[in-house]
Design an enzyme around this catalytic site. Structure first.
Site, PDB file in Angstrom:
ATOM      1  CG  HIS A 137       0.397  -9.259 -11.388  1.00 25.30           C
ATOM      2  ND1 HIS A 137      -0.392  -9.985 -11.421  1.00 25.30           N
ATOM      3  CD2 HIS A 137       1.477  -9.360 -11.535  1.00 25.30           C
ATOM      4  CE1 HIS A 137       0.014 -11.035 -13.273  1.00 25.30           C
ATOM      5  NE2 HIS A 137       1.200 -10.426 -12.493  1.00 25.30           N
ATOM      6  CG  ASN A 168      -7.090 -10.010  -9.226  1.00 21.41           C
ATOM      7  OD1 ASN A 168      -5.924  -8.928  -9.467  1.00 21.41           O
ATOM      8  ND2 ASN A 168      -7.339 -10.770 -10.245  1.00 21.41           N
ATOM      9  CD  GLN A 287       7.745   6.868   9.767  1.00 20.86           C
ATOM     10  OE1 GLN A 287       7.149   5.274  10.328  1.00 20.86           O
ATOM     11  NE2 GLN A 287       9.004   6.838  10.137  1.00 20.86           N
ATOM     12  CD  GLU A 291       3.799   5.667   9.474  1.00 14.75           C
ATOM     13  OE1 GLU A 291       3.616   5.216  10.621  1.00 14.75           O
ATOM     14  OE2 GLU A 291       5.047   5.340   8.834  1.00 14.75           O
TER      15      GLU A 291
HETATM   16 MN    MN Z   1      -4.773  -7.724 -10.367  1.00 14.60          MN
HETATM   17 MN    MN Z   2       5.981   3.686  10.027  1.00 14.63          MN
END
Ligand code: MN
Ligand code: MN
Length: 297
Positions: A137, A168, A287, A291
């Site tokens: 997912h 996962n 940002q 970032e």
């Molecule tokens: Mn998963």
């Molecule tokens: Mn950005």
């Protein structure tokens, strides 16, 4: 006579109730190319309504079918940039707050997405069978437990990538659990997760670049960006240079370290690798600070 009237009344009532319930089950809407389709009703939690792209649309995905490599699917509980020819999402974006976390069981109803353009190949429930990869997912099942509809939406295959099981089930799951612990202790989160590259490695099958007769690309790398805010409103305006942002980049293989913290990086690095502008709705000045920072809590 009285008996007949009662029978008639009963019949009318039954007909009325059944037509009402029918109306509440089926909702008329349009698909991404404008054709009418019938979909089940949705009662998204308020927090999830139209809030999945609050921080931006990293690749400027659109609902134009000609944009098949970057096709926007606005599900009710998250948004997707889908890549038709890779058979996987480029990225998925969603919001998690306490109201999203309920008691609904995992529905496990993996299935093709009926809202894809009808002539596109639809990745289905069994498309990963025998590949050695998990149906991993992007927006996790456990982030959507407020209703059956919310949970079920996460099992659309357009929210899924072929993910090495160790990655996962251990490392990626560890970060997902950590995120929910933040929500349980008073935060709300904006999360964007995606993948890029070609070639993942499983212990059982070795290196694979494609599965499902070439219709699905196995990405080499997964990434995730999490914006952590204390609960509140006007979320975008509350993102400042002090806002915690957690970002990871992790290889899609079974030899990954179990600790997600060892994969922390900057949003800038993910932007370099993908060409996206993540958190693009946040002011450029903010940002540039959040970032470039690598989370170390
Ligand atoms: Mn998963
Ligand atoms: Mn950005």
């Amino acid at each position: 006579m009285i008996k007949n009237s009662l029978t008639y009344l009963l019949l009318v009532t039954v007909v009325l109730i059944s037509s009402c319930s029918k109306d509440s089950i089926l909702v008329q809407t349009t698909d991404p190319v404008g054709n009418p389709v019938i979909v089940p009703p949705v009662a998204p939690p308020t927090s999830a309504t139209d809030s999945t792209l609050v921080m931006g649309n990293p690749s400027n995905a659109t609902t134009n079918v000609a944009d098949f490599g970057n096709y926007l699917l606005k599900e009710n509980y998250y948004s997707v940039s889908y890549n038709r020819d890779r058979g996987i999402p480029n990225w998925v974006s969603w919001h998690v707050s306490a109201t999203d976390l309920g008691a609904v069981n995992r529905q496990d109803d993996f299935r093709g997405n009926p809202n894809l353009p009808s002539d596109w190949y639809k990745v289905e429930n069994t498309s990963y069978s025998g590949s050695g990869f998990d149906r991993g997912h992007m927006c996790p099942s456990s982030d959507r437990t407020s209703s059956i509809a919310a949970n079920s939406s996460t099992f659309l295959m357009t929210n899924i990538i072929p993910q090495a099981p160790q990655n996962n089930q251990i490392t990626w799951a560890g970060l997902e659990n950590y995120c929910r612990s933040l929500v349980q202790s008073g935060s709300e989160l904006y999360i964007i997760a995606g993948s890029y590259g070609e070639g993942g490695t499983t212990t059982s099958g070795g290196l694979s670049t494609i599965i499902d007769n070439g219709r699905i690309t196995v990405p080499s790398t997964l990434w995730k960006v999490i914006v952590v805010l204390p609960n509140g409103s006007n979320d975008l305006n509350r993102v400042t240079t002090n806002t915690r942002v957690i970002s990871i980049v992790i290889p899609n293989n079974d030899n990954v370290n179990s600790d997600w913290k060892t994969y922390r990086t900057s949003v800038d690095f993910i932007e370099q690798e993908t060409g996206y502008d993540i958190l693009s709705k946040v002011s450029v000045g903010t940002q540039s600070v959040i970032e470039s920072r690598i989370d170390n809590l």
